[in-house]
Design a protein around this motif. Structure first.
Motif, PDB file in Angstrom:
ATOM      1  N   ASN A   3     -13.074 -64.700 114.106  1.00  0.00           N
ATOM      2  CA  ASN A   3     -12.916 -66.089 113.687  1.00  0.00           C
ATOM      3  C   ASN A   3     -14.091 -66.598 112.851  1.00  0.00           C
ATOM      4  OD1 ASN A   3     -10.405 -66.441 115.019  1.00  0.00           O
ATOM      5  ND2 ASN A   3     -11.529 -66.506 116.951  1.00  0.00           N
ATOM      6  N   ASP A  40      -8.837 -74.386 111.848  1.00  0.00           N
ATOM      7  CA  ASP A  40      -7.476 -74.108 112.319  1.00  0.00           C
ATOM      8  C   ASP A  40      -6.638 -73.380 111.271  1.00  0.00           C
ATOM      9  OD1 ASP A  40      -8.044 -75.323 114.736  1.00  0.00           O
ATOM     10  OD2 ASP A  40      -7.222 -77.275 114.114  1.00  0.00           O
ATOM     11  N   GLU A  41      -7.052 -73.431 110.008  1.00  0.00           N
ATOM     12  CA  GLU A  41      -6.316 -72.768 108.930  1.00  0.00           C
ATOM     13  C   GLU A  41      -6.887 -71.405 108.570  1.00  0.00           C
ATOM     14  OE1 GLU A  41      -4.694 -76.633 106.481  1.00  0.00           O
ATOM     15  OE2 GLU A  41      -6.667 -75.847 105.936  1.00  0.00           O
ATOM     16  N   ASN A  79     -11.169 -76.085 107.204  1.00  0.00           N
ATOM     17  CA  ASN A  79     -10.506 -76.429 108.456  1.00  0.00           C
ATOM     18  C   ASN A  79     -10.349 -75.149 109.279  1.00  0.00           C
ATOM     19  OD1 ASN A  79      -8.782 -77.052 110.546  1.00  0.00           O
ATOM     20  ND2 ASN A  79      -7.314 -78.162 109.282  1.00  0.00           N
TER      21      ASN A  79
END
Length: 146
Positions: A5, A72-73, A70
């Motif tokens: 991530n 989350d993207e 972002n």
């Protein structure tokens, strides 16, 4: 060094802002420019595109460091870039590139970012000695060797 991530991306070719490539519009939509940066590696002129390979020598590739705007993207945005870079192939063909977390140098600091490394053979291809494909192409066009 294996954080899937990690929201940072290092680009050195058509995804750099100076290329004015349509793919850069995508980068600027999902990622925020952090800094000019470099990565240890060798850069080759494959004709239609540059190819970077990791090396242990004191060779560096010049590029730009970005961070996902972002978080989350991130997975979706990287999936789109993986498609652009030819990571997903058909008929068991080898992928043109592979994406790896790599040490990136920003001034006297180090960080980790995703890099697309060339996954093929660079034998006989010209080395971009400066490590900067934009400068290399500028010099090539200026000299009329294109």
């Amino acid at each position: 060094m294996t954080d899937p991530n990690n929201g940072q991306l290092f680009v050195y070719g058509s995804l750099r802002s100076g290329f004015h490539h349509p793919a850069y519009a995508y980068i600027s939509r999902y990622f925020t420019f952090v800094s000019d940066a470099k990565v240890r590696g060798a850069l080759f002129d494959m004709g239609d595109y540059p190819a970077a390979i990791p090396v242990d020598a004191d060779l560096f590739i010049i590029g730009e460091l970005y961070h996902i705007t972002n978080p989350d993207e991130f997975s979706w945005a990287m999936g789109q870039l993986d498609d652009y870079e030819g990571l997903h192939t058909e008929n068991n063909e080898p992928a043109l590139y592979r994406r790896e977390l790599t040490t990136i140098y920003v001034g006297d600091q180090q960080t980790q970012a995703w890099v697309y490394w060339f996954n093929g053979d660079v034998s006989g291809k010209p080395l971009v000695e400066s490590g900067d494909v934009l400068q290399y192409l500028h010099d090539k066009y200026k000299s009329g060797t294109v």
